[in-house]
Design an enzyme around this catalytic site. Sequence first.
Site, PDB file in Angstrom:
ATOM      1  N   ASP A  63      -2.024  -1.983  -4.456  1.00 27.36           N
ATOM      2  CA  ASP A  63      -2.529  -0.464  -5.188  1.00 27.36           C
ATOM      3  C   ASP A  63      -1.588   0.087  -6.240  1.00 27.36           C
ATOM      4  O   ASP A  63      -1.667   0.915  -6.534  1.00 27.36           O
ATOM      5  CB  ASP A  63      -3.018   0.592  -4.233  1.00 27.36           C
ATOM      6  CG  ASP A  63      -1.794   1.079  -3.215  1.00 27.36           C
ATOM      7  OD1 ASP A  63      -0.554   0.567  -3.480  1.00 27.36           O
ATOM      8  OD2 ASP A  63      -2.036   1.917  -2.410  1.00 27.36           O
ATOM      9  N   LEU A 107       0.918  -1.188  -0.013  1.00 25.67           N
ATOM     10  CA  LEU A 107       0.033   0.060   0.123  1.00 25.67           C
ATOM     11  C   LEU A 107       0.755   1.168   0.008  1.00 25.67           C
ATOM     12  O   LEU A 107       1.747   1.295   0.941  1.00 25.67           O
ATOM     13  CB  LEU A 107      -1.034  -0.003   1.206  1.00 25.67           C
ATOM     14  CG  LEU A 107      -1.868  -0.765   1.487  1.00 25.67           C
ATOM     15  CD1 LEU A 107      -2.636  -0.721   2.958  1.00 25.67           C
ATOM     16  CD2 LEU A 107      -3.186  -0.619   0.279  1.00 25.67           C
ATOM     17  N   HIS A 108       0.556   2.133  -0.907  1.00 25.10           N
ATOM     18  CA  HIS A 108       1.354   3.308  -1.091  1.00 25.10           C
ATOM     19  C   HIS A 108       0.634   4.549  -1.489  1.00 25.10           C
ATOM     20  O   HIS A 108       1.059   5.751  -1.259  1.00 25.10           O
ATOM     21  CB  HIS A 108       2.804   3.312  -1.766  1.00 25.10           C
ATOM     22  CG  HIS A 108       2.793   3.222  -3.434  1.00 25.10           C
ATOM     23  ND1 HIS A 108       2.049   2.133  -3.972  1.00 25.10           N
ATOM     24  CD2 HIS A 108       2.791   3.932  -4.084  1.00 25.10           C
ATOM     25  CE1 HIS A 108       1.899   2.263  -5.170  1.00 25.10           C
ATOM     26  NE2 HIS A 108       2.359   3.589  -5.275  1.00 25.10           N
ATOM     27  N   ARG A 109      -0.385   4.464  -2.291  1.00 18.81           N
ATOM     28  CA  ARG A 109      -1.183   5.379  -2.852  1.00 18.81           C
ATOM     29  C   ARG A 109      -1.823   6.334  -1.894  1.00 18.81           C
ATOM     30  O   ARG A 109      -2.484   6.072  -0.855  1.00 18.81           O
ATOM     31  CB  ARG A 109      -2.190   4.887  -3.757  1.00 18.81           C
ATOM     32  CG  ARG A 109      -1.451   4.174  -4.991  1.00 18.81           C
ATOM     33  CD  ARG A 109      -2.400   4.120  -6.042  1.00 18.81           C
ATOM     34  NE  ARG A 109      -1.746   3.519  -7.235  1.00 18.81           N
ATOM     35  CZ  ARG A 109      -0.871   4.156  -7.966  1.00 18.81           C
ATOM     36  NH1 ARG A 109      -0.588   5.331  -8.084  1.00 18.81           N
ATOM     37  NH2 ARG A 109      -0.279   3.418  -9.074  1.00 18.81           N
TER      38      ARG A 109
END
Length: 363
Positions: free
Chosen positions: A283, A204-206
């Site tokens: 994501d 997850l990074h967005r």
Amino acid sequence: MKIINVAGARPNFMKIAPLMKAFADHHGIDPLLVHTGQHYDRRMSDLFFRQLGIPEPDVNLEIGSASHAVQTAEIMKAFEPVVLSHRPDAVLVVGDVNSTIACGLVAVKLGIKLIHVEAGLRSFDRTMPEEINRVLTDSISDVLFCTEQSGVENLRNEGIADEKIFLVGNVMIDTLLSNRRQSEASPVLEELSLETDNYAVLTLHRPANVDDPVVLGRLVDALEVIQADVPVVFPIHPRTRKNLNGSPLARRLAEMPELRLIDPAGYLDFLKLMGSARVVLTDSGGIQEETTILGVPCLTLRANTERPVTTEIGSSRIVGTDTEKIVGAWHEIQAGRWQEPKTPELWDGNAARRIAEALSKAA
């Protein structure tokens, strides 16, 4: 033909590696490598360069982390003297990060031909910074190399002339295929006490997912269910870690017995983790492509994708951030009800060679 090749962030490294090798094999191309330093973890940057066999950059701008505006401006200021000094025939940019548009703008304003690798991808979501970078870079590029047919069609719909557009395949898949055997030697499964096909990987990074506590909370709800069935490995992005620190969600994660929070992994370790997993939840756009080639089910934690081939014939399904939808898809995977992925056209490990040949002919 002297080409300045630009890399800035980790997703770029997997794309630039096969290009530098292909260009070195072509006597008609003189490649230079510029690392903007947009990726601010120097240890991870150096590890990726070493593992992927990327030559030492000819120039490292060492820009570091900043806001979108500041980072883009600083890259432009630092890159312009490099272009003026080396006077290349072309500048090649990859992907959709701030380095891509920043260096592209510098090139075209100096009258230098701009080449965009991974052109034409569209999520049609203008809230994504990457979408803005993609659209703007394509609009000013002279040569556009596409990974999938949707990219070709998008560029045509935007009025870009056919003679500028080339469908060549996916350079990131070149890197995957050339490193897959080496990744099998990674000890990461043993180090994390994991069994092949009996764990999940999460990334997850967005900002849309990790900056909003409500959205992140829904994802944690789904994670709680999945980790009750199989261990979940979560290489945590610096942005995600920062947002979680000291929060109630961090305390919930700490109480999940089968969640393995780890630092961002090197390329070979992460390729091993993905390729041996039961499912990958992400994501990331690039991971959708990699899991399609690896044949691993991928739950895409977004409302859209700029890589539609991965959902049309690949192993990815868009599930968004709805807890029930994510868990429902996981149960389908457990039951063996998942489409068998096919290999997209030209994703055969030869994309960089095709790009080198096309540029050699144009020189």
